[in-house]
Design a protein around this motif. Sequence first.
Motif, PDB file in Angstrom:
ATOM      1  N   GLY A   1       0.810  -1.196   0.000  1.00 39.91           N
ATOM      2  CA  GLY A   1       0.000   0.000   0.000  1.00 39.91           C
ATOM      3  C   GLY A   1       0.847   1.251   0.000  1.00 39.91           C
TER       4      GLY A   1
ATOM      5  N   ASN B   1      -2.146   3.878   0.621  1.00 39.82           N
ATOM      6  CA  ASN B   1      -3.127   3.426   1.600  1.00 39.82           C
ATOM      7  C   ASN B   1      -2.508   2.393   2.533  1.00 39.82           C
ATOM      8  OD1 ASN B   1      -3.449   0.724   0.211  1.00 39.82           O
ATOM      9  ND2 ASN B   1      -4.198   2.077  -1.401  1.00 39.82           N
ATOM     10  N   ARG B   2      -3.182   2.159   3.633  1.00 37.34           N
ATOM     11  CA  ARG B   2      -2.834   1.052   4.527  1.00 37.34           C
ATOM     12  C   ARG B   2      -4.079   0.196   4.673  1.00 37.34           C
ATOM     13  NH1 ARG B   2      -2.647   3.788  10.528  1.00 37.34           N
ATOM     14  NH2 ARG B   2      -4.054   5.530  10.129  1.00 37.34           N
ATOM     15  N   ASN B   3      -3.877  -1.103   4.763  1.00 38.34           N
ATOM     16  CA  ASN B   3      -4.984  -2.043   4.705  1.00 38.34           C
ATOM     17  C   ASN B   3      -5.010  -2.941   5.929  1.00 38.34           C
ATOM     18  OD1 ASN B   3      -5.957  -1.558   1.785  1.00 38.34           O
ATOM     19  ND2 ASN B   3      -3.755  -1.858   1.551  1.00 38.34           N
TER      20      ASN B   3
ATOM     21  N   ARG C   1      -7.053  -6.372   7.565  1.00 34.44           N
ATOM     22  CA  ARG C   1      -7.964  -7.499   7.389  1.00 34.44           C
ATOM     23  C   ARG C   1      -8.801  -7.630   8.665  1.00 34.44           C
ATOM     24  NH1 ARG C   1      -6.135 -13.599   5.547  1.00 34.44           N
ATOM     25  NH2 ARG C   1      -8.177 -14.607   5.743  1.00 34.44           N
TER      26      ARG C   1
ATOM     27  N   VAL D   1     -11.704  -6.154   4.004  1.00 28.68           N
ATOM     28  CA  VAL D   1     -10.462  -5.393   4.061  1.00 28.68           C
ATOM     29  C   VAL D   1     -10.819  -3.923   4.193  1.00 28.68           C
ATOM     30  CG1 VAL D   1      -8.388  -4.665   2.819  1.00 28.68           C
ATOM     31  CG2 VAL D   1      -9.128  -7.057   2.731  1.00 28.68           C
TER      32      VAL D   1
ATOM     33  N   ARG E   1      -9.573  -0.199   4.061  1.00 23.78           N
ATOM     34  CA  ARG E   1      -8.489   0.556   3.420  1.00 23.78           C
ATOM     35  C   ARG E   1      -8.579   2.023   3.800  1.00 23.78           C
ATOM     36  NH1 ARG E   1      -7.660  -0.353  -2.799  1.00 23.78           N
ATOM     37  NH2 ARG E   1      -6.607  -2.165  -1.899  1.00 23.78           N
TER      38      ARG E   1
ATOM     39  N   TYR F   1      -6.857   5.656   3.237  1.00 23.99           N
ATOM     40  CA  TYR F   1      -6.018   6.336   2.245  1.00 23.99           C
ATOM     41  C   TYR F   1      -5.122   7.371   2.920  1.00 23.99           C
ATOM     42  CZ  TYR F   1      -8.926   4.077  -1.235  1.00 23.99           C
ATOM     43  OH  TYR F   1      -9.568   3.139  -1.997  1.00 23.99           O
TER      44      TYR F   1
END
Length: 229
Positions: A27, A30-32, A34, A43, A45, A47
């Motif tokens: 990412g 962004n960072r994701n 779970r 998921v 996300r 931004y």
Amino acid sequence: MTDLGVAAILAEYGLRATGPAVPLTGGEDNRNLRVAPDGPEVVLRAYRFSGPEKIRAELRLVAFLAEHGYPTSAPLRTRGGEVLVMAGSPVALFPLVPGAIPEAVTVPLAERVGELLAGLHLLTAGWADARIPTIDCRGVIDRALASRPDLDRDDRRLPRDLADAVVAGYDRNRALTAAERRLLPVALDLVGIVDAAGVLMWAAPELGLRRVDECRSWVAYLRNAGTRL
């Protein structure tokens, strides 16, 4: 992003977390996370840089692709019908699609990549949205050169059979014109080096990259260098 933040975001979708949020690798913008809610896994996300309107435009395109059978996850909508939740930064939610990264790219996989790229081009022919800016490729490369990341590198090359397989797969869905075929090596070089420049500038520290050849986009660029399709 705290568990409390995740809980509040999920509530906008009518969901409730039943376990901890697990960070996913990767990412750039962004960072994701779970997340296991009271239903299928999702998921989340968040931004980093893009503004809400640009993101909405991208999600509109992703939803369009999913609706027309392209293998990608459409964003989920909140109870109010929105694709974004503002939680300090814009946040979107997607269904989790389980899978694995193959250990090596085989000829059948390379052909499938070509088929998918051709399908993407066919579906988006004529698509335009002023909210999605054109990437300043020259500017990204210049900034990357100026940043001079402290990483070593090794040169590699893309095997000819895999390059041929990508083009063959593409041709099955959308035949390349003679002009496109002549320009293909230049296009592949540009895509690879611009994406690699962004990753090495902005994502390398967080991803723990210590060598340039750990950046897949840079490896793809080097492998393509000198290839003639």
